[in-house]
Scaffold this motif. Structure first.
Motif, PDB file in Angstrom:
ATOM      1  N   ILE A 150       0.809  -1.216   0.000  1.00 36.97           N
ATOM      2  CA  ILE A 150       0.000   0.000   0.000  1.00 36.97           C
ATOM      3  C   ILE A 150       0.849   1.276   0.000  1.00 36.97           C
ATOM      4  N   ILE A 151       1.919   1.299   0.799  1.00 39.20           N
ATOM      5  CA  ILE A 151       2.751   2.507   0.886  1.00 39.20           C
ATOM      6  C   ILE A 151       3.445   2.773  -0.441  1.00 39.20           C
ATOM      7  N   LEU A 152       4.053   1.725  -1.010  1.00 39.03           N
ATOM      8  CA  LEU A 152       4.744   1.879  -2.298  1.00 39.03           C
ATOM      9  C   LEU A 152       3.761   2.240  -3.406  1.00 39.03           C
ATOM     10  N   THR A 153       2.580   1.625  -3.371  1.00 40.94           N
ATOM     11  CA  THR A 153       1.569   1.882  -4.394  1.00 40.94           C
ATOM     12  C   THR A 153       1.078   3.318  -4.339  1.00 40.94           C
ATOM     13  N   ILE A 154       0.783   3.802  -3.129  1.00 44.14           N
ATOM     14  CA  ILE A 154       0.320   5.188  -2.984  1.00 44.14           C
ATOM     15  C   ILE A 154       1.437   6.160  -3.345  1.00 44.14           C
ATOM     16  N   TRP A 155       2.669   5.834  -2.929  1.00 41.61           N
ATOM     17  CA  TRP A 155       3.825   6.683  -3.230  1.00 41.61           C
ATOM     18  C   TRP A 155       3.997   6.851  -4.741  1.00 41.61           C
ATOM     19  N   THR A 156       3.947   5.727  -5.461  1.00 45.04           N
ATOM     20  CA  THR A 156       4.097   5.777  -6.914  1.00 45.04           C
ATOM     21  C   THR A 156       2.873   6.403  -7.565  1.00 45.04           C
ATOM     22  N   GLY A 157       1.694   6.078  -7.023  1.00 42.03           N
ATOM     23  CA  GLY A 157       0.460   6.622  -7.577  1.00 42.03           C
ATOM     24  C   GLY A 157       0.325   8.122  -7.409  1.00 42.03           C
ATOM     25  N   SER A 158       1.065   8.694  -6.480  1.00 41.85           N
ATOM     26  CA  SER A 158       0.983  10.139  -6.229  1.00 41.85           C
ATOM     27  C   SER A 158       1.888  10.957  -7.157  1.00 41.85           C
ATOM     28  N   LEU A 159       2.663  10.291  -8.021  1.00 41.16           N
ATOM     29  CA  LEU A 159       3.571  11.011  -8.929  1.00 41.16           C
ATOM     30  C   LEU A 159       2.810  11.980  -9.833  1.00 41.16           C
ATOM     31  N   GLY A 160       1.670  11.514 -10.361  1.00 38.74           N
ATOM     32  CA  GLY A 160       0.858  12.368 -11.227  1.00 38.74           C
ATOM     33  C   GLY A 160       0.331  13.577 -10.484  1.00 38.74           C
ATOM     34  N   ILE A 161      -0.113  13.379  -9.234  1.00 39.96           N
ATOM     35  CA  ILE A 161      -0.623  14.484  -8.418  1.00 39.96           C
ATOM     36  C   ILE A 161       0.492  15.491  -8.137  1.00 39.96           C
TER      37      ILE A 161
END
Length: 302
Positions: free
Chosen positions: A107-118
């Motif tokens: 979850i942490i890695l996924t959210i971290w990577t997923g926040s790149l666009g934001i």
């Protein structure tokens, strides 16, 4: 010569009007801030973030009573068929491999990577408002992760409203003996609810993205013009692009098996341009409201 004179006369007639100054400011900002180049950068980060975000979102969704198959078609309906097929296969694979371990450990890695666009959107919005001071990296990343989580929760809230709203609405209208009326109302609400939700999401991003240390006091209402433009423009542009790809451009024939990927990249670029333009519209509106406007824009270009 007479035509040129009339054009100049019409321009000088409207030069002091607010709408003319706004358009002049906006066009200047689009040029100075290199919107197309920033759109390309944002596209790159959206590519990196979209699939981790889907993993996070769909895994969260698996713990709710909302059927994932049902929402899939609603999420992808505006996309060209080739891109729908590509994303459906990827999303189906994510859903089939969904597990509690994947959600908890990744979850942490996924959210971290997923926040790149934001993160990239926040930087683009700061540039649109001519904000010079940058946030510390940890604060910027924290805000991006917070936005990512809020975005996932808002999407779930919208989907919950669509699913349970239909069930509740049917029961209420059945009790009143007007079930046939409900279907007409619900068809309208199915469009209005996601539309308003998108406006609210973009408005929040445009309001909270600028660095507060710059002294900007951006009201929520001042972010609505850009948010409405981004939402409306994105929907219209996506529909036009989808019609064009489905009926006139055969990317599969030209690019073979990667045709769907090419179409996805082009669609993400269109999305990026719309997001950046929404920020520029709000930035131009803020400048005109403060009475600064094109003078500041011209000074930057010197």
């Amino acid at each position: 010569m007479k035509l040129i004179y009339n054009l100049k006369n019409n321009v000088s007639k409207h030069k002091n009007k607010k709408w003319y100054r706004f358009l002049e400011e906006l066009l200047c900002r689009i040029k100075e801030d290199e919107v197309t180049a920033i759109g390309g950068q944002l596209t790159y980060f959206l590519i990196l973030s979209i699939f981790p975000f889907l993993i996070f979102f769909l895994n969260l969704l698996s713990y709710t009573s909302i059927t994932q198959k049902g929402i899939l078609s609603n999420l992808l309906i505006v996309l060209p068929i080739e891109t729908q097929i590509l994303l459906e296969s990827i999303i189906n694979e994510i859903m089939n491999s969904s597990s509690q371990t994947l959600l908890s450990l990744g979850i942490i890695l996924t959210i971290w990577t997923g926040s790149l666009g934001i993160t990239s959107i926040i930087r683009a919005v700061n540039k649109a408002y001519n904000v010079k001071k940058k946030r510390p990296y940890w604060r910027l990343k924290g805000l991006s992760i917070l936005f990512t989580i809020i975005l996932a929760l808002l999407l779930m809230l919208v989907l919950t409203m669509l699913v349970f709203g239909e069930i509740i609405g049917k029961k209420i209208f059945a009790y009143l003996g007007a079930t046939h009326v409900f279907y007409y109302i619900w068809e309208l609400l199915r469009i209005i609810i996601p539309f308003i939700s998108m406006i609210l999401i973009f408005a929040l991003i445009y309001k909270l993205s600028p660095t507060p240390e710059e002294g900007l006091n951006i009201k929520f209402s001042q972010t609505l013009p850009g948010a409405i433009f981004t939402t409306t423009g994105w929907i219209i542009a996506s529909m036009i692009f989808s019609i064009y790809v489905n009926n006139f451009a055969n990317y599969s024939k030209t690019y073979g098996s990667i045709g769907g990927i090419i179409v996805l990249l082009l669609w993400l670029y269109i999305t990026s341009i719309m997001i950046v333009l929404g920020g520029e519209i709000n930035g131009a509106y803020a400048s005109i409201t403060k009475g600064t406007g094109v003078k500041d824009c011209d000074e930057e270009g010197k």
